[in-house]
Write a protein that holds these residues in place. Structure first.
Motif, PDB file in Angstrom:
ATOM      1  N   ASP A   1      -4.456  -0.922  -7.612  1.00 14.93           N
ATOM      2  CA  ASP A   1      -5.382  -2.032  -7.820  1.00 14.93           C
ATOM      3  C   ASP A   1      -4.653  -3.376  -7.906  1.00 14.93           C
ATOM      4  O   ASP A   1      -5.147  -4.389  -7.405  1.00 14.93           O
ATOM      5  N   HIS A   2      -3.487  -3.384  -8.523  1.00 14.27           N
ATOM      6  CA  HIS A   2      -2.759  -4.637  -8.705  1.00 14.27           C
ATOM      7  C   HIS A   2      -2.107  -5.123  -7.420  1.00 14.27           C
ATOM      8  O   HIS A   2      -1.572  -6.230  -7.368  1.00 14.27           O
ATOM      9  N   LEU A   3      -2.158  -4.298  -6.367  1.00 20.93           N
ATOM     10  CA  LEU A   3      -1.504  -4.659  -5.114  1.00 20.93           C
ATOM     11  C   LEU A   3      -2.493  -5.048  -4.038  1.00 20.93           C
ATOM     12  O   LEU A   3      -2.116  -5.245  -2.886  1.00 20.93           O
ATOM     13  N   HIS A   4      -3.775  -5.152  -4.361  1.00 21.64           N
ATOM     14  CA  HIS A   4      -4.767  -5.518  -3.360  1.00 21.64           C
ATOM     15  C   HIS A   4      -4.767  -7.027  -3.151  1.00 21.64           C
ATOM     16  O   HIS A   4      -4.337  -7.795  -3.997  1.00 21.64           O
ATOM     17  N   GLY A   5      -5.273  -7.440  -1.997  1.00 21.71           N
ATOM     18  CA  GLY A   5      -5.412  -8.856  -1.726  1.00 21.71           C
ATOM     19  C   GLY A   5      -4.128  -9.470  -1.213  1.00 21.71           C
ATOM     20  O   GLY A   5      -3.180  -8.805  -0.832  1.00 21.71           O
ATOM     21  N   GLY A   6      -4.105 -10.804  -1.192  1.00 25.39           N
ATOM     22  CA  GLY A   6      -2.972 -11.525  -0.631  1.00 25.39           C
ATOM     23  C   GLY A   6      -1.810 -11.602  -1.596  1.00 25.39           C
ATOM     24  O   GLY A   6      -1.977 -11.935  -2.771  1.00 25.39           O
ATOM     25  N   LEU A   7      -0.629 -11.300  -1.110  1.00 21.94           N
ATOM     26  CA  LEU A   7       0.609 -11.469  -1.875  1.00 21.94           C
ATOM     27  C   LEU A   7       1.513 -12.426  -1.120  1.00 21.94           C
ATOM     28  O   LEU A   7       1.506 -12.471   0.113  1.00 21.94           O
TER      29      LEU A   7
ATOM     30  N   ARG B   1      -6.843  -6.204  10.737  1.00 16.26           N
ATOM     31  CA  ARG B   1      -7.860  -6.987  10.036  1.00 16.26           C
ATOM     32  C   ARG B   1      -9.143  -6.185   9.874  1.00 16.26           C
ATOM     33  O   ARG B   1      -9.844  -6.308   8.861  1.00 16.26           O
ATOM     34  N   LEU B   2      -9.448  -5.353  10.861  1.00 12.65           N
ATOM     35  CA  LEU B   2     -10.609  -4.486  10.756  1.00 12.65           C
ATOM     36  C   LEU B   2     -10.460  -3.502   9.602  1.00 12.65           C
ATOM     37  O   LEU B   2     -11.383  -3.299   8.815  1.00 12.65           O
ATOM     38  N   GLU B   3      -9.279  -2.893   9.482  1.00 16.90           N
ATOM     39  CA  GLU B   3      -9.035  -1.969   8.372  1.00 16.90           C
ATOM     40  C   GLU B   3      -9.080  -2.698   7.042  1.00 16.90           C
ATOM     41  O   GLU B   3      -9.617  -2.189   6.053  1.00 16.90           O
ATOM     42  N   ALA B   4      -8.488  -3.895   6.997  1.00 16.94           N
ATOM     43  CA  ALA B   4      -8.471  -4.655   5.745  1.00 16.94           C
ATOM     44  C   ALA B   4      -9.884  -5.008   5.283  1.00 16.94           C
ATOM     45  O   ALA B   4     -10.182  -4.996   4.085  1.00 16.94           O
ATOM     46  N   ALA B   5     -10.780  -5.294   6.243  1.00 13.13           N
ATOM     47  CA  ALA B   5     -12.153  -5.676   5.876  1.00 13.13           C
ATOM     48  C   ALA B   5     -12.892  -4.549   5.185  1.00 13.13           C
ATOM     49  O   ALA B   5     -13.788  -4.786   4.374  1.00 13.13           O
ATOM     50  N   GLY B   6     -12.519  -3.298   5.473  1.00 12.14           N
ATOM     51  CA  GLY B   6     -13.177  -2.171   4.840  1.00 12.14           C
ATOM     52  C   GLY B   6     -12.310  -1.422   3.871  1.00 12.14           C
ATOM     53  O   GLY B   6     -12.620  -0.288   3.511  1.00 12.14           O
TER      54      GLY B   6
ATOM     55  N   ALA C   1       5.325   6.387   6.793  1.00 14.07           N
ATOM     56  CA  ALA C   1       3.945   6.710   6.422  1.00 14.07           C
ATOM     57  C   ALA C   1       3.683   6.391   4.959  1.00 14.07           C
ATOM     58  O   ALA C   1       2.602   5.906   4.595  1.00 14.07           O
ATOM     59  N   ALA C   2       4.657   6.650   4.087  1.00 14.92           N
ATOM     60  CA  ALA C   2       4.499   6.341   2.665  1.00 14.92           C
ATOM     61  C   ALA C   2       4.350   4.840   2.442  1.00 14.92           C
ATOM     62  O   ALA C   2       3.534   4.399   1.609  1.00 14.92           O
ATOM     63  N   ILE C   3       5.120   4.040   3.165  1.00 13.02           N
ATOM     64  CA  ILE C   3       4.959   2.589   3.061  1.00 13.02           C
ATOM     65  C   ILE C   3       3.549   2.194   3.479  1.00 13.02           C
ATOM     66  O   ILE C   3       2.873   1.392   2.825  1.00 13.02           O
ATOM     67  N   GLY C   4       3.070   2.771   4.588  1.00 10.03           N
ATOM     68  CA  GLY C   4       1.718   2.484   5.039  1.00 10.03           C
ATOM     69  C   GLY C   4       0.651   2.938   4.060  1.00 10.03           C
ATOM     70  O   GLY C   4      -0.409   2.322   3.952  1.00 10.03           O
ATOM     71  N   ASP C   5       0.902   4.032   3.335  1.00 13.46           N
ATOM     72  CA  ASP C   5      -0.049   4.508   2.328  1.00 13.46           C
ATOM     73  C   ASP C   5      -0.256   3.487   1.220  1.00 13.46           C
ATOM     74  O   ASP C   5      -1.377   3.272   0.747  1.00 13.46           O
ATOM     75  N   VAL C   6       0.824   2.904   0.764  1.00 15.27           N
ATOM     76  CA  VAL C   6       0.784   2.050  -0.430  1.00 15.27           C
ATOM     77  C   VAL C   6       0.444   0.603  -0.081  1.00 15.27           C
ATOM     78  O   VAL C   6      -0.329  -0.052  -0.794  1.00 15.27           O
ATOM     79  N   ALA C   7       0.995   0.076   0.994  1.00 19.65           N
ATOM     80  CA  ALA C   7       0.833  -1.340   1.320  1.00 19.65           C
ATOM     81  C   ALA C   7      -0.582  -1.628   1.806  1.00 19.65           C
ATOM     82  O   ALA C   7      -1.122  -0.918   2.651  1.00 19.65           O
ATOM     83  N   HIS C   8      -1.177  -2.686   1.288  1.00 21.07           N
ATOM     84  CA  HIS C   8      -2.490  -3.135   1.736  1.00 21.07           C
ATOM     85  C   HIS C   8      -2.386  -3.634   3.178  1.00 21.07           C
ATOM     86  O   HIS C   8      -1.376  -4.235   3.558  1.00 21.07           O
ATOM     87  N   PRO C   9      -3.413  -3.408   4.015  1.00 18.41           N
ATOM     88  CA  PRO C   9      -3.333  -3.872   5.405  1.00 18.41           C
ATOM     89  C   PRO C   9      -3.033  -5.360   5.538  1.00 18.41           C
ATOM     90  O   PRO C   9      -2.423  -5.783   6.532  1.00 18.41           O
ATOM     91  N   ALA C  10      -3.430  -6.167   4.549  1.00 21.77           N
ATOM     92  CA  ALA C  10      -3.201  -7.607   4.635  1.00 21.77           C
ATOM     93  C   ALA C  10      -1.731  -7.968   4.583  1.00 21.77           C
ATOM     94  O   ALA C  10      -1.326  -9.017   5.099  1.00 21.77           O
ATOM     95  N   TRP C  11      -0.909  -7.138   3.949  1.00 13.55           N
ATOM     96  CA  TRP C  11       0.533  -7.442   3.876  1.00 13.55           C
ATOM     97  C   TRP C  11       1.391  -6.257   4.298  1.00 13.55           C
ATOM     98  O   TRP C  11       2.594  -6.226   4.031  1.00 13.55           O
ATOM     99  N   ARG C  12       0.806  -5.325   5.026  1.00 15.87           N
ATOM    100  CA  ARG C  12       1.531  -4.124   5.426  1.00 15.87           C
ATOM    101  C   ARG C  12       2.694  -4.435   6.378  1.00 15.87           C
ATOM    102  O   ARG C  12       3.775  -3.863   6.247  1.00 15.87           O
TER     103      ARG C  12
END
Length: 466
Positions: A248-254, A233-238, A379-390
């Motif tokens: 850009d289309h993958l940010h936020g809640g999914l 949640r800390l990472e997601a906040a920043g 690591a590639a999954i972590g690169d692309v996925a937003h922290p909110a839905w990682r």
């Protein structure tokens, strides 16, 4: 690729870089996992990171107790003759682990990481006991359903918790350590059980290791591991969008379905990683279930089979200490593609040779190729996925990846029954090469490396994200 506050998307230092406000205290977490002083970074969270490495070694040991002994149990104790029937234990393991991986990601987001980890260890406790007492092959199948559920919960959780702790800058290194610990333990336990079985028989002595691993895993996870959901949640906040705007289309809640479809089919890098993970574990399922039978058919002793069964995961495990961090420097895409091709070459060698020395060399090559792929995919999954839905993206990826165990067992069994063991190895080698080509064509480079002269990412409370 996300970056921490203190840099803009083009990695230019901001005025308050290195002394940002401690927003963690302004956003309390219901888990009690956030609070003043919470930071991202490997060095800053080293004690918990090392503890989680140890826990994942125990997770790997639970899997390693089966690598040498269980295929031989099916052949020598339960009298199984058909390859398809004999590989059923891997089939059910793969299906159970794949399904659990997927739901574990949702559970981690809903309940926290630690409860899922502890629950997974509790499920593991009966596994070695069932293998010791099994009067029929059906008991072995039941044990592997439980093992798959347990592995899906425990291994998935340790992956996500390490990603939570280290933040974006050292994600590949973190995955290298995680997977190295797990698969080095697979190798050591496979080797140890081979020697134990040679001296004391296939049952019960080799499975005493599993009892010890389960007891230690429950104890450490319950008493010493701390919740890490607050770090995510800390990472997601920043979280800051990539400069190229790709995600850009993958940010936020999914929604859960959107996360699944993006990871499985729609997003090029996520979907390419998912198919590569599936094929990687498809050939691992082949190695687990078919290689001991192939080596036994050549007249090798149980201890020699144990050595060969250990070489592959040993090189795989230890190699990730190098390859995980290397992908942070050179990127993900070409390490994955070339690693899949190297695996295909190694499998082809195994299919054509007929001696301990050459099989050992091929097993080492197979391990090296897998080491290039395994932590780099995560690591590639972590690169692309937003922290909110990682966590859910990791769960979806691991669903596909560990479905490879089931696919490998089924495919290898059918081909081996129809055309022989070596034909099964050839088929899997061809699929592995094809998977590498798919990565080369479909995946883009996911690791957005800092430009020359940029500053290191900083944590939310200041300091380098090391």
């Amino acid at each position: 690729m996300s970056v921490n506050p203190g840099t803009d998307p083009n990695h230019r230092p901001q005025p308050n870089a290195g002394r940002g406000p401690d927003v963690s205290s302004a956003h309390p977490d219901p888990d009690g996992a956030t609070g003043p002083g919470l930071v991202l970074g490997l060095r800053q969270n080293l004690p918990q990171f090392v503890l989680l490495v140890a826990v994942n070694a125990l997770v790997g040991g639970m899997l390693g107790q089966e690598r040498t002994v269980v295929p031989l149990l099916g052949k020598d104790v339960f009298g199984l003759t058909g390859y398809t029937a004999g590989l059923a234990f891997i089939l059910v393991f793969g299906l159970a682990k794949a399904a659990t991986n997927y739901v574990a990601g949702t559970w981690m987001d809903r309940f926290g990481r630690k409860p899922v980890l502890v629950a997974g260890w509790l499920v593991a406790i009966p596994v070695p006991l069932l293998l010791i007492w099994a009067p029929t092959w059906g008991w072995v199948i039941a044990a592997n359903v439980l093992l798959g559920i347990s592995q899906g919960m425990t291994w998935s959780t340790t992956v996500v918790m390490k990603i939570d702790l280290v933040g974006p800058a050292r994600r590949g290194l973190a995955m290298g350590f995680n997977e190295a610990a797990g698969y080095a333990a697979v190798a050591v336990t496979a080797l140890a059980t081979g020697f134990i079985a040679q001296a004391h028989g296939l049952r019960p002595a080799p499975f005493f290791l599993g009892i010890a691993y389960a007891a230690l895993g429950v104890g450490l996870s319950t008493l010493a591991v701390k919740e890490t959901r607050g770090h995510a949640r800390l990472e997601a906040a920043g979280h800051v969008a990539r400069a190229d705007g790709r995600h850009d289309h993958l940010h936020g809640g999914l929604t859960n379905w959107q996360v699944f479809t993006q990871t499985s089919f729609r997003e090029p890098a996520l979907s390419a990683a998912s198919q590569a993970g599936l094929v990687n574990n498809l050939n691992d399922g082949l190695a687990w279930g078919v290689f001991p039978i192939l080596f036994a058919g050549a007249g090798l002793s149980v201890s020699s089979i144990g050595i060969l069964a250990a070489i592959y995961p040993a090189v795989w495990g230890l190699g990730q200490l190098v390859t995980g961090g290397l992908s942070d420097r050179v990127g993900r895409k070409w390490m994955i593609a070339s690693g899949m091709i190297l695996q295909a070459v190694a499998l082809a060698v195994i299919a054509v040779v007929d001696s301990f020395a050459l099989w050992a060399l091929a097993a080492a090559l197979l391990g090296a190729g897998t080491a290039m792929v395994y932590p780099t995919l995560l690591a590639a999954i972590g690169d692309v996925a937003h922290p909110a839905w990682r966590a859910r993206a990791v769960g979806a990826y691991r669903l596909w990846r560990d479905a490879g165990f089931a696919a490998g067992a089924l495919l290898a069994g059918i081909v081996a029954d129809a055309l022989g063991v070596r034909a099964a190895v050839w088929v899997v080698a061809a699929l592995t090469a094809l998977s590498g080509i798919v990565v080369a064509v479909r995946m883009y480079e996911t690791h957005h490396r800092p430009t020359a002269g940029s500053t290191p990412a900083v944590s939310r409370t200041g300091g380098s994200n090391g």
